[in-house]
Write a protein that holds these residues in place. Sequence first.
Motif, PDB file in Angstrom:
ATOM      1  N   PRO A   1       0.798  -1.224   0.000  1.00 40.24           N
ATOM      2  CA  PRO A   1       0.000   0.000   0.000  1.00 40.24           C
ATOM      3  C   PRO A   1       0.835   1.280   0.000  1.00 40.24           C
ATOM      4  O   PRO A   1       0.334   2.328  -0.332  1.00 40.24           O
ATOM      5  CB  PRO A   1      -0.827  -0.113   1.278  1.00 40.24           C
ATOM      6  CG  PRO A   1      -0.230  -1.207   2.073  1.00 40.24           C
ATOM      7  CD  PRO A   1       0.591  -2.054   1.141  1.00 40.24           C
ATOM      8  N   ARG A   2       2.116   1.178   0.359  1.00 41.88           N
ATOM      9  CA  ARG A   2       2.964   2.372   0.408  1.00 41.88           C
ATOM     10  C   ARG A   2       3.849   2.509  -0.815  1.00 41.88           C
ATOM     11  O   ARG A   2       4.709   3.393  -0.872  1.00 41.88           O
ATOM     12  CB  ARG A   2       3.810   2.330   1.670  1.00 41.88           C
ATOM     13  CG  ARG A   2       2.974   2.367   2.943  1.00 41.88           C
ATOM     14  CD  ARG A   2       3.845   2.394   4.178  1.00 41.88           C
ATOM     15  NE  ARG A   2       4.678   1.211   4.288  1.00 41.88           N
ATOM     16  CZ  ARG A   2       4.432   0.203   5.117  1.00 41.88           C
ATOM     17  NH1 ARG A   2       3.378   0.234   5.889  1.00 41.88           N
ATOM     18  NH2 ARG A   2       5.242  -0.824   5.171  1.00 41.88           N
ATOM     19  N   LEU A   3       3.652   1.696  -1.814  1.00 39.74           N
ATOM     20  CA  LEU A   3       4.528   1.686  -2.979  1.00 39.74           C
ATOM     21  C   LEU A   3       4.532   3.025  -3.716  1.00 39.74           C
ATOM     22  O   LEU A   3       5.594   3.556  -4.047  1.00 39.74           O
ATOM     23  CB  LEU A   3       4.122   0.558  -3.928  1.00 39.74           C
ATOM     24  CG  LEU A   3       5.012   0.365  -5.153  1.00 39.74           C
ATOM     25  CD1 LEU A   3       6.441   0.054  -4.729  1.00 39.74           C
ATOM     26  CD2 LEU A   3       4.461  -0.767  -6.006  1.00 39.74           C
ATOM     27  N   MET A   4       3.361   3.595  -3.948  1.00 34.57           N
ATOM     28  CA  MET A   4       3.310   4.847  -4.706  1.00 34.57           C
ATOM     29  C   MET A   4       3.967   5.991  -3.929  1.00 34.57           C
ATOM     30  O   MET A   4       4.686   6.801  -4.522  1.00 34.57           O
ATOM     31  CB  MET A   4       1.869   5.196  -5.075  1.00 34.57           C
ATOM     32  CG  MET A   4       1.233   4.176  -6.026  1.00 34.57           C
ATOM     33  SD  MET A   4       2.273   3.662  -7.424  1.00 34.57           S
ATOM     34  CE  MET A   4       2.355   5.155  -8.371  1.00 34.57           C
ATOM     35  N   SER A   5       3.768   6.050  -2.616  1.00 40.03           N
ATOM     36  CA  SER A   5       4.418   7.118  -1.845  1.00 40.03           C
ATOM     37  C   SER A   5       5.934   6.923  -1.837  1.00 40.03           C
ATOM     38  O   SER A   5       6.687   7.900  -1.874  1.00 40.03           O
ATOM     39  CB  SER A   5       3.847   7.198  -0.433  1.00 40.03           C
ATOM     40  OG  SER A   5       4.049   5.990   0.253  1.00 40.03           O
TER      41      SER A   5
ATOM     42  N   ALA B   1       8.594   9.683  -3.269  1.00 41.34           N
ATOM     43  CA  ALA B   1       9.650  10.190  -2.400  1.00 41.34           C
ATOM     44  C   ALA B   1      11.046   9.886  -2.936  1.00 41.34           C
ATOM     45  O   ALA B   1      12.014  10.550  -2.573  1.00 41.34           O
ATOM     46  CB  ALA B   1       9.493   9.605  -0.997  1.00 41.34           C
ATOM     47  N   HIS B   2      11.160   8.892  -3.796  1.00 42.37           N
ATOM     48  CA  HIS B   2      12.462   8.458  -4.326  1.00 42.37           C
ATOM     49  C   HIS B   2      12.401   8.392  -5.844  1.00 42.37           C
ATOM     50  O   HIS B   2      12.510   7.314  -6.437  1.00 42.37           O
ATOM     51  CB  HIS B   2      12.841   7.092  -3.745  1.00 42.37           C
ATOM     52  CG  HIS B   2      12.891   7.066  -2.253  1.00 42.37           C
ATOM     53  ND1 HIS B   2      13.950   7.554  -1.535  1.00 42.37           N
ATOM     54  CD2 HIS B   2      11.992   6.634  -1.339  1.00 42.37           C
ATOM     55  CE1 HIS B   2      13.715   7.422  -0.247  1.00 42.37           C
ATOM     56  NE2 HIS B   2      12.529   6.874  -0.097  1.00 42.37           N
ATOM     57  N   ASP B   3      12.284   9.558  -6.466  1.00 44.62           N
ATOM     58  CA  ASP B   3      12.141   9.564  -7.926  1.00 44.62           C
ATOM     59  C   ASP B   3      13.419   9.149  -8.647  1.00 44.62           C
ATOM     60  O   ASP B   3      13.418   8.952  -9.858  1.00 44.62           O
ATOM     61  CB  ASP B   3      11.635  10.920  -8.422  1.00 44.62           C
ATOM     62  CG  ASP B   3      12.570  12.071  -8.074  1.00 44.62           C
ATOM     63  OD1 ASP B   3      13.593  11.839  -7.393  1.00 44.62           O
ATOM     64  OD2 ASP B   3      12.265  13.201  -8.491  1.00 44.62           O
ATOM     65  N   ASP B   4      14.514   8.960  -7.905  1.00 48.98           N
ATOM     66  CA  ASP B   4      15.756   8.483  -8.505  1.00 48.98           C
ATOM     67  C   ASP B   4      15.818   6.955  -8.569  1.00 48.98           C
ATOM     68  O   ASP B   4      16.739   6.392  -9.143  1.00 48.98           O
ATOM     69  CB  ASP B   4      16.955   9.016  -7.731  1.00 48.98           C
ATOM     70  CG  ASP B   4      16.928   8.603  -6.263  1.00 48.98           C
ATOM     71  OD1 ASP B   4      15.820   8.537  -5.687  1.00 48.98           O
ATOM     72  OD2 ASP B   4      18.013   8.350  -5.699  1.00 48.98           O
ATOM     73  N   VAL B   5      14.844   6.290  -7.992  1.00 51.53           N
ATOM     74  CA  VAL B   5      14.798   4.825  -7.974  1.00 51.53           C
ATOM     75  C   VAL B   5      13.774   4.354  -9.001  1.00 51.53           C
ATOM     76  O   VAL B   5      12.643   4.826  -9.032  1.00 51.53           O
ATOM     77  CB  VAL B   5      14.410   4.302  -6.569  1.00 51.53           C
ATOM     78  CG1 VAL B   5      14.240   2.787  -6.587  1.00 51.53           C
ATOM     79  CG2 VAL B   5      15.450   4.711  -5.535  1.00 51.53           C
ATOM     80  N   GLN B   6      14.207   3.442  -9.848  1.00 44.99           N
ATOM     81  CA  GLN B   6      13.293   2.863 -10.831  1.00 44.99           C
ATOM     82  C   GLN B   6      12.890   1.469 -10.366  1.00 44.99           C
ATOM     83  O   GLN B   6      13.749   0.643 -10.051  1.00 44.99           O
ATOM     84  CB  GLN B   6      13.958   2.774 -12.203  1.00 44.99           C
ATOM     85  CG  GLN B   6      13.032   2.203 -13.257  1.00 44.99           C
ATOM     86  CD  GLN B   6      13.725   2.072 -14.603  1.00 44.99           C
ATOM     87  OE1 GLN B   6      14.930   2.184 -14.717  1.00 44.99           O
ATOM     88  NE2 GLN B   6      12.937   1.824 -15.629  1.00 44.99           N
ATOM     89  N   LEU B   7      11.584   1.233 -10.280  1.00 47.74           N
ATOM     90  CA  LEU B   7      11.077  -0.071  -9.862  1.00 47.74           C
ATOM     91  C   LEU B   7      10.472  -0.808 -11.043  1.00 47.74           C
ATOM     92  O   LEU B   7       9.825  -0.210 -11.901  1.00 47.74           O
ATOM     93  CB  LEU B   7      10.008   0.094  -8.784  1.00 47.74           C
ATOM     94  CG  LEU B   7      10.450   0.678  -7.461  1.00 47.74           C
ATOM     95  CD1 LEU B   7       9.253   0.834  -6.530  1.00 47.74           C
ATOM     96  CD2 LEU B   7      11.498  -0.208  -6.810  1.00 47.74           C
ATOM     97  N   ARG B   8      10.701  -2.081 -11.063  1.00 50.30           N
ATOM     98  CA  ARG B   8      10.033  -2.973 -12.020  1.00 50.30           C
ATOM     99  C   ARG B   8       9.526  -4.145 -11.202  1.00 50.30           C
ATOM    100  O   ARG B   8      10.301  -4.819 -10.525  1.00 50.30           O
ATOM    101  CB  ARG B   8      11.005  -3.447 -13.091  1.00 50.30           C
ATOM    102  CG  ARG B   8      10.350  -4.415 -14.072  1.00 50.30           C
ATOM    103  CD  ARG B   8      11.308  -4.900 -15.120  1.00 50.30           C
ATOM    104  NE  ARG B   8      12.266  -5.815 -14.490  1.00 50.30           N
ATOM    105  CZ  ARG B   8      13.411  -6.170 -15.034  1.00 50.30           C
ATOM    106  NH1 ARG B   8      13.793  -5.698 -16.182  1.00 50.30           N
ATOM    107  NH2 ARG B   8      14.209  -7.017 -14.419  1.00 50.30           N
ATOM    108  N   ILE B   9       8.244  -4.356 -11.248  1.00 48.85           N
ATOM    109  CA  ILE B   9       7.668  -5.491 -10.533  1.00 48.85           C
ATOM    110  C   ILE B   9       7.479  -6.599 -11.542  1.00 48.85           C
ATOM    111  O   ILE B   9       6.737  -6.456 -12.509  1.00 48.85           O
ATOM    112  CB  ILE B   9       6.342  -5.099  -9.860  1.00 48.85           C
ATOM    113  CG1 ILE B   9       6.609  -4.002  -8.831  1.00 48.85           C
ATOM    114  CG2 ILE B   9       5.692  -6.326  -9.232  1.00 48.85           C
ATOM    115  CD1 ILE B   9       5.377  -3.454  -8.175  1.00 48.85           C
ATOM    116  N   GLN B  10       8.175  -7.682 -11.309  1.00 47.80           N
ATOM    117  CA  GLN B  10       8.163  -8.802 -12.240  1.00 47.80           C
ATOM    118  C   GLN B  10       8.069 -10.096 -11.449  1.00 47.80           C
ATOM    119  O   GLN B  10       8.963 -10.398 -10.664  1.00 47.80           O
ATOM    120  CB  GLN B  10       9.443  -8.783 -13.067  1.00 47.80           C
ATOM    121  CG  GLN B  10       9.559  -9.934 -14.030  1.00 47.80           C
ATOM    122  CD  GLN B  10      10.828  -9.806 -14.852  1.00 47.80           C
ATOM    123  OE1 GLN B  10      11.350  -8.718 -15.055  1.00 47.80           O
ATOM    124  NE2 GLN B  10      11.328 -10.926 -15.312  1.00 47.80           N
TER     125      GLN B  10
END
Length: 168
Positions: free
Chosen positions: A1-5, A9-18
């Motif tokens: 539930p906190r993923l979007m926040s 807060a960390h726009d320098d981190v790129q996430l890929r959920i796979q």
Amino acid sequence: PRLMSFMQAHDDVQLRIQPMIQFSIQETQGVDLAIRWGNGDWNEGDVTRFMPLPPYPVGNAEAKRQVEKLGIERAFPQFTLLRDRDDSNAWSQWLTAANFQTQTRRDVLIVPDPNVRVQAVIDGQGIALMDDLVKDELERGKLFQLAPDTLTEYGYFIVQPQATVATE
């Protein structure tokens, strides 16, 4: 539930959920961290306990009725066991934890996707080892915990693949 926040807060981190059931050298290329379910007994990099959530057997309302009528030990052989992968031994470990005799089973269904596995249990396709991440389904009466025994060493682990550990 906190993923979007977290992402905001960390726009320098790129996430890929796979979703990945097993690691291979090819699959871990470009992966810095993974979250895996199990007992943490992997030789695939640096493994850190993240969320201890011991699994327990769950079934639908009909499975619950069978357990109430026969008891879990007598009802258990009648159920198809749902697993996440071929080489999983979680059910065998659960049988040991519950002090049941080890059973050789042919009626096992491999359902790698956890969401599909939850729905398969709800639909009566079998029973599965689940944890408190299905709390909503338990509270709504879609799933039922069939026995109190858990695999206490299981949960979610952060795994940093070996290739990533080696480059630090």
